[in-house]
Enzyme design. Sequence first.
Site, PDB file in Angstrom:
ATOM      1  N   ARG A  36       0.820  -1.215   0.000  1.00 46.07           N
ATOM      2  CA  ARG A  36       0.000   0.000   0.000  1.00 46.07           C
ATOM      3  C   ARG A  36       0.849   1.259   0.000  1.00 46.07           C
ATOM      4  O   ARG A  36       0.445   2.285  -0.567  1.00 46.07           O
ATOM      5  CB  ARG A  36      -0.940  -0.007   1.204  1.00 46.07           C
ATOM      6  CG  ARG A  36      -2.071  -0.979   0.991  1.00 46.07           C
ATOM      7  CD  ARG A  36      -3.021  -0.987   2.136  1.00 46.07           C
ATOM      8  NE  ARG A  36      -4.217  -1.736   1.774  1.00 46.07           N
ATOM      9  CZ  ARG A  36      -5.148  -2.125   2.625  1.00 46.07           C
ATOM     10  NH1 ARG A  36      -5.022  -1.840   3.899  1.00 46.07           N
ATOM     11  NH2 ARG A  36      -6.191  -2.793   2.199  1.00 46.07           N
ATOM     12  N   LYS A 196     -20.959 -15.817   0.904  1.00 44.14           N
ATOM     13  CA  LYS A 196     -22.409 -15.665   1.089  1.00 44.14           C
ATOM     14  C   LYS A 196     -23.105 -14.884  -0.016  1.00 44.14           C
ATOM     15  O   LYS A 196     -22.589 -13.881  -0.501  1.00 44.14           O
ATOM     16  CB  LYS A 196     -22.667 -14.936   2.409  1.00 44.14           C
ATOM     17  CG  LYS A 196     -22.335 -15.786   3.614  1.00 44.14           C
ATOM     18  CD  LYS A 196     -22.620 -15.006   4.866  1.00 44.14           C
ATOM     19  CE  LYS A 196     -22.639 -15.925   6.075  1.00 44.14           C
ATOM     20  NZ  LYS A 196     -22.903 -15.156   7.294  1.00 44.14           N
ATOM     21  N   GLY A 348     -11.297  -8.255  -0.993  1.00 45.90           N
ATOM     22  CA  GLY A 348     -10.159  -8.584  -0.137  1.00 45.90           C
ATOM     23  C   GLY A 348      -9.645 -10.002  -0.326  1.00 45.90           C
ATOM     24  O   GLY A 348      -8.451 -10.223  -0.567  1.00 45.90           O
ATOM     25  N   GLY A 371     -13.652  -3.529   0.591  1.00 47.85           N
ATOM     26  CA  GLY A 371     -15.033  -3.029   0.705  1.00 47.85           C
ATOM     27  C   GLY A 371     -15.335  -1.960  -0.334  1.00 47.85           C
ATOM     28  O   GLY A 371     -16.441  -1.913  -0.881  1.00 47.85           O
TER      29      GLY A 371
HETATM   30  P1  ADP Z   1     -14.035 -11.206  -1.202  1.00 51.81           P
HETATM   31  O1  ADP Z   1     -13.308 -10.773   0.058  1.00 51.81           O
HETATM   32  O2  ADP Z   1     -13.091 -11.426  -2.344  1.00 51.81           O
HETATM   33  O3  ADP Z   1     -15.171 -10.287  -1.551  1.00 51.81           O
HETATM   34  P2  ADP Z   1     -15.701 -13.044   0.288  1.00 51.81           P
HETATM   35  O4  ADP Z   1     -15.275 -12.387   1.545  1.00 51.81           O
HETATM   36  O5  ADP Z   1     -17.077 -12.865  -0.174  1.00 51.81           O
HETATM   37  O6  ADP Z   1     -14.673 -12.655  -0.901  1.00 51.81           O
HETATM   38  O7  ADP Z   1     -15.511 -14.625   0.419  1.00 51.81           O
HETATM   39  C1  ADP Z   1     -14.280 -15.245   0.679  1.00 51.81           C
HETATM   40  C2  ADP Z   1     -14.453 -16.473   1.532  1.00 51.81           C
HETATM   41  O8  ADP Z   1     -15.390 -17.384   0.969  1.00 51.81           O
HETATM   42  C3  ADP Z   1     -13.161 -17.243   1.635  1.00 51.81           C
HETATM   43  O9  ADP Z   1     -12.672 -17.136   2.961  1.00 51.81           O
HETATM   44  C4  ADP Z   1     -13.547 -18.678   1.269  1.00 51.81           C
HETATM   45  O10 ADP Z   1     -12.975 -19.645   2.143  1.00 51.81           O
HETATM   46  C5  ADP Z   1     -15.044 -18.659   1.415  1.00 51.81           C
HETATM   47  N1  ADP Z   1     -15.668 -19.722   0.622  1.00 51.81           N
HETATM   48  C6  ADP Z   1     -15.514 -19.970  -0.680  1.00 51.81           C
HETATM   49  N2  ADP Z   1     -16.179 -21.085  -1.061  1.00 51.81           N
HETATM   50  C7  ADP Z   1     -16.775 -21.564   0.043  1.00 51.81           C
HETATM   51  C8  ADP Z   1     -17.603 -22.706   0.308  1.00 51.81           C
HETATM   52  N3  ADP Z   1     -17.932 -23.555  -0.662  1.00 51.81           N
HETATM   53  N4  ADP Z   1     -18.035 -22.879   1.573  1.00 51.81           N
HETATM   54  C9  ADP Z   1     -17.704 -22.011   2.550  1.00 51.81           C
HETATM   55  N5  ADP Z   1     -16.928 -20.920   2.363  1.00 51.81           N
HETATM   56  C10 ADP Z   1     -16.468 -20.694   1.128  1.00 51.81           C
HETATM   57 MG    MG Z   2     -13.817 -10.997   2.170  1.00 57.29          MG
END
Ligand code: ADP
Ligand code: MG
Length: 391
Positions: A36, A196, A348, A371
Amino acid sequence: MKKTIKDLSDLKGKRVLVRVDFNVPLKEGRITDDTRIRAALPTIEHLRQKGARVILVSHLGRPKGVTENLRLDPIAKRLSELLKNEVKKVEDSVGASVKAAVDSMKEGEVLLLENIRFYPEEEKNDPEFAKKLAENADIFVNDAFGTAHRAHASTAGVAKFLPAVAGFLMQKEIETMGKALEKPERPFVAIIGGAKVSSKIGVIENLLEKVDYLVLGGGMIFTFYRAQGYSTGKSLVEEDKIELAKKLLASGDKLVLPVDVVIGDSIEADHADGMVPPANIPSDKIGLDIGPKSAAQIAEILSKAKTVIWNGPMGVFENPAFAAGTEEVAKALAAATARGAVTIVGGGDSVAAVEKMKVADKMTHVSTGGGASLEFLEGLELPGVACLEDK
Ligand code: ADP
Ligand code: MG
């Protein structure tokens, strides 16, 4: 289009307050990753070359009041090394001591203010505090895309009192992602994964209107499988989002769901228990990654794409047993970039995944905002961007 530091003609001797995102990881007072800090260098160097007096402001961590181990001194030291010039650091962010330090600055010099979140007024976006911050400067530059989704005194409030423009990092973020959303070269594909549905509803709904395909992966697919009538064993499901998933599935034919799933006993399992089609998930297993057929299907879609946005890992990539789906998609994105497609990774954990897989430099753009990039992809207006002057 927002004005940038390139639009400022006379910077010689000007006091330029730059909001940067120096919220770096620290371990026992040492910076473990200076990405960063390095990301802000082009803006700082440009201002120095133009003879400006550069005043940097950032937050670090989540202090409640003055917190000794969250002072920015280690950052001033690292920045001095990177600039090969001494960066002075003050113990306050506003007031007489800052004024004195700024008054004694020469053209091209750099000063770092103290952790702005030591002041509770920062997160409250207190106008009096923003005014005090502005008093020691002539121009405001926002280069902190990572905090642009927050309306704080140093990210937005201060812009009421000073001419306000974007730094180079901010410009790259909003122009690359903005162009992809507004004028994408087609086919335009979004890949949305992560844990989610609930945290990605806004992104899915906004992108669904714009893309040619929206590929789903990660933990959220099981809510969609339930919407299709499948049972999903012990996989992650948000019962209260099944209806929404049905609606999204019925809304058109852009959604692409994985055709096979890697199953296992737990997120921490040291091995996977094979692949099944979504209709055959055993009642005692958890779906933890997309399978190879799905990865191949996604690679096929990406082989024709001209614009790709990726947010959210395809599986539990933190565990090598369930990382293959995310890895294959990362490789397919790298191949798309090599072919000339515009590829953007935001979020993230998604960014952590491409860095872990050593393909971050094979993407057109890896967003520095977690975010913030999510809210940008949702089509929301970010306060730290909205406050800047239009061209
Ligand atoms: P980002 O930070 O890129 O927006 P998210 O925070 O939405 O992504 O999601 C990332 C998390 O989702 C990771 O920690 C990963 O382990 C989890 N994840 C991915 N696939 C599954 C799954 N099938 N079941 C449970 N958790 C999952
Ligand atoms: Mg995340």
